[in-house]
Design an enzyme around this catalytic site. Structure first.
Site, short mmCIF file in Angstrom:
data_model
loop_
_atom_site.label_atom_id
_atom_site.label_comp_id
_atom_site.label_asym_id
_atom_site.label_seq_id
_atom_site.Cartn_x
_atom_site.Cartn_y
_atom_site.Cartn_z
N ARG A 53 50.52 24.67 -6.05
CA ARG A 53 51.64 25.42 -5.47
C ARG A 53 51.49 26.92 -5.74
O ARG A 53 50.79 27.34 -6.64
CB ARG A 53 52.96 24.92 -6.06
CG ARG A 53 53.38 23.54 -5.62
CD ARG A 53 54.72 23.14 -6.23
NE ARG A 53 54.70 23.24 -7.69
CZ ARG A 53 55.25 24.23 -8.39
NH1 ARG A 53 55.88 25.21 -7.76
NH2 ARG A 53 55.18 24.25 -9.71
N LYS A 195 57.47 19.37 -2.92
CA LYS A 195 58.33 20.06 -3.88
C LYS A 195 59.37 20.94 -3.19
O LYS A 195 60.42 21.24 -3.78
CB LYS A 195 57.48 20.90 -4.84
CG LYS A 195 56.68 20.06 -5.85
CD LYS A 195 57.60 19.17 -6.69
CE LYS A 195 56.83 18.48 -7.81
NZ LYS A 195 57.64 17.43 -8.47
N HIS A 214 63.84 15.64 -12.37
CA HIS A 214 62.38 15.61 -12.38
C HIS A 214 61.97 14.61 -13.44
O HIS A 214 61.75 14.95 -14.60
CB HIS A 214 61.84 17.01 -12.69
CG HIS A 214 60.36 17.13 -12.57
ND1 HIS A 214 59.59 17.88 -13.42
CD2 HIS A 214 59.49 16.59 -11.69
CE1 HIS A 214 58.33 17.80 -13.07
NE2 HIS A 214 58.24 17.02 -12.02
N SER A 232 54.18 18.34 -16.79
CA SER A 232 52.84 17.86 -16.50
C SER A 232 52.04 17.66 -17.79
O SER A 232 52.05 18.51 -18.67
CB SER A 232 52.13 18.89 -15.60
OG SER A 232 50.86 18.43 -15.23
N LYS A 236 54.37 11.18 -18.19
CA LYS A 236 55.47 10.68 -17.37
C LYS A 236 55.03 9.53 -16.44
O LYS A 236 55.65 8.46 -16.40
CB LYS A 236 56.01 11.86 -16.54
CG LYS A 236 57.34 11.66 -15.87
CD LYS A 236 58.00 13.00 -15.52
CE LYS A 236 57.08 14.04 -14.94
NZ LYS A 236 56.87 14.06 -13.54
N THR A 237 53.94 9.76 -15.70
CA THR A 237 53.46 8.75 -14.75
C THR A 237 52.84 7.57 -15.50
O THR A 237 53.13 6.40 -15.20
CB THR A 237 52.43 9.36 -13.78
OG1 THR A 237 53.05 10.41 -13.05
CG2 THR A 237 51.91 8.33 -12.80
N ASP A 251 58.27 10.48 -10.12
CA ASP A 251 58.39 11.94 -10.23
C ASP A 251 59.77 12.52 -9.92
O ASP A 251 60.19 13.45 -10.59
CB ASP A 251 57.37 12.59 -9.30
CG ASP A 251 57.16 14.06 -9.58
OD1 ASP A 251 57.17 14.45 -10.77
OD2 ASP A 251 57.00 14.84 -8.63
N ARG A 315 44.06 15.44 -6.93
CA ARG A 315 45.21 14.53 -6.82
C ARG A 315 44.98 13.43 -5.79
O ARG A 315 44.11 13.54 -4.93
CB ARG A 315 46.47 15.32 -6.42
CG ARG A 315 47.02 16.17 -7.55
CD ARG A 315 48.36 16.77 -7.20
NE ARG A 315 48.93 17.50 -8.31
CZ ARG A 315 49.80 17.01 -9.19
NH1 ARG A 315 50.22 15.76 -9.06
NH2 ARG A 315 50.27 17.74 -10.18
#
Length: 525
Positions: A53, A195, A214, A232, A236-237, A251, A315
């Site tokens: 981004r 996003k 988030h 990040s 989390k994932t 996410d 990704r």
């Protein structure tokens, strides 16, 4: 078709490929856009010079009434309506006289809270990405589809007048809340679309008394929902993808009167150094229908996941049904447990601690993790990162609005909140070692099965965090971080250093009304 052409607000539109199936989009991407197939059947694409981004190129139009709600500053930069009109004309000129892909989707699995969004782009793989990442309507729903928000992705054009427009560069990602539109120019990176709509959901929902978050979420066989907040690199994932629990999403989620719901219809996972044995579910999701971004592969399509020569931010996007164990409706009950994940590179925080409601508010607003050497150029030692609500980059409203909603929901639904350190133990980064995934999983399991609540707790100095003295499946020696350091005085110095960073960061909330003075719940020196 003429109706849809008229609705786009563009001139001399060629063929409109509206809601094409994935197979046809793949064919178009391979034939016209240089995309290739990996050996597992995933589409491999290149996003050009932008592999992430562009936060400094994101703007909101400064106009009434949204400007009364937006928290202006480095995250939410302002442009006036005239600049937006100029940029919209530039974007629409780029998209006119072209064949276009129009993709209609929903954001939000809860019928009470979802938004209908239309994306207009001239790139086939971007249309494929949108179908992966959002919720695809049924045939019947598409017949009467009316977009509540429209995104014009003119990635092939730039703003040549960015200096006079007062922008950061020739790239632009601009939101017009009143017109329910956004425009993108100069960057091909598809994550801007994902996003961007997340930012809009973070604007709309809190104004309706709903919490946007988030975080990742999963649900147990007994219907117990858990939320995992984290920046990040905190896990989390990985930690929410659990063979014993169904994935709600990895996410972005909302919390309304019905419970927890995924905003998305897919997952967007980092694949740098992806390993089949440690993350089999994500590895298995990379098949036909998935899109790999900026990876390096040989002539047979075999991907080298260790190769970050194009970017470390390689990704994959894939529909959530590529994960075998997921909730078909992407919804869950009101959560029983909330877990804040911090990768503490200073080696100070315990592997798990139980938070009071006031501590939950403090640590949510702090949103702490630490970057370590190798994650960004120029970083040679741990750097503390504080991101409000674990997602400051995507919050149009003031962080305390989200914190206030979280506090209300914790009270109403009697939710347990925990802080889990997925970072370092036995010393800071470079001396200590990374917390083992085995110990972290055992901490998470003790939270989810409730056995942690039967533990005897002790208090961590400076931070006043309640740490269990023993925990099933966790090496007792690591539960108190001070005990893992050979040099206890050095631990104390590091603890004071991190506590001071927390205290300094939290000062920005003390200019507001006293209801957000949670300093008593934070570290004390």
């Amino acid at each position: 078709m003429s109706d849809i052409k008229d609705a786009l607000g563009l001139e001399n539109v060629g063929t409109v490929y509206r809601n094409l199936d994935i197979d046809t989009l793949r064919e178009h991407a391979i034939k016209n856009e240089g995309a290739k197939l990996s050996s597992s059947g995933a589409l491999m694409i290149d996003t050009g010079i932008f592999t992430g981004r562009s936060p400094k190129d994101k703007f909101f139009v400064n106009q009434d009434p949204s400007n009364k709600h937006i928290s202006w500053g480095d995250v939410n930069r302002a442009v006036d309506a005239k600049v937006y009109d100029d940029l919209e004309a530039t974007a629409k000129k780029q998209l006119s006289n072209k064949d276009l892909y129009v993709t209609d989707v929903y954001c939000g699995a809860s019928l009470d809270s979802r938004r209908s969004v239309r994306f207009i782009t001239e790139v086939a793989w971007q249309a494929n990405f949108i179908q992966n990442m959002f919720i695809v309507p049924s045939k019947e729903e598409l017949e009467n589809f009316e977009p509540q928000f429209t995104v014009y992705n003119a990635c092939k054009t730039v703003d040549m007048s960015y200096v006079s427009h007062g922008l950061h560069s020739e790239v632009f990602v601009v939101f017009n809340v009143e017109k329910n539109t956004s425009i993108i120019g100069g960057t091909w990176y598809a994550g801007e679309m994902k996003k961007g709509i997340f930012s809009m959901m973070n604007y709309w929902l809190p104004l309706e008394g709903k919490l946007s978050m988030h975080c990742s979420a999963n649900i147990g066989k007994d219907g117990d929902t858990a939320l995992f907040f984290g920046l990040s690199g905190t896990g989390k994932t990985t930690l929410s993808t659990d063979p014993n629990r169904a994935l709600i999403g990895d996410d972005e989620h909302g919390w309304d009167d019905n419970g927890i719901f995924n905003f998305e219809g897919g997952c967007y996972a980092k694949v740098i150094n992806l390993d089949k044995s440690s993350e089999p579910e994500i590895f298995g999701a990379i098949k036909k229908g998935a899109i790999l971004e900026n990876v390096i592969a040989d002539e047979n399509g075999n991907v080298d996941f260790t190769d970050g020569s194009k970017t470390e931010n390689t990704r994959v996007s894939y529909p959530i049904d590529h994960i075998e164990n997921h909730t078909p409706d992407m919804m869950g009950n009101h959560p029983k447990n909330i877990i804040f994940l911090s990768a503490d590179a200073f080696g100070v925080l315990p592997p798990v601690s139980k938070l009071s409601k006031e501590q939950a508010m403090y640590y949510f607003l702090s949103g702490y993790t630490a970057k370590v050497a190798g994650t960004e150029r120029g970083i040679t030692e741990p750097v503390a990162t504080f991101s409000s609500c674990f997602g400051e980059a995507f919050l149009p409203l003031h962080p305390t609005i989200y914190a206030d909603l979280l506090g209300q929901k914790i009270d109403k639904h009697n939710v347990n909140v925990f802080l889990v350190n997925t970072g370092w133990t036995g010393g800071a980064y470079g001396v200590g070692s990374r917390m083992s995934i085995k110990n972290t999983r055992a901490c998470i399991n003790a939270i989810l099965d409730g056995s942690i609540n039967d533990s005897e707790f002790e208090t961590l100095p400076y931070f006043n965090l309640a740490m269990p003295k023993t925990l099933s499946g966790v090496d007792t020696a690591v539960l108190n971080p001070r005990n893992t350091w050979e040099n206890k005085a050095e631990y104390d110095e590091n603890a004071k250093k991190l506590a001071a960073m927390y205290i300094e960061n939290f000062k920005k909330y003390l200019t507001l009304e006293s209801e957000f003075d949670f300093t008593a719940a934070g570290p004390q020196l």
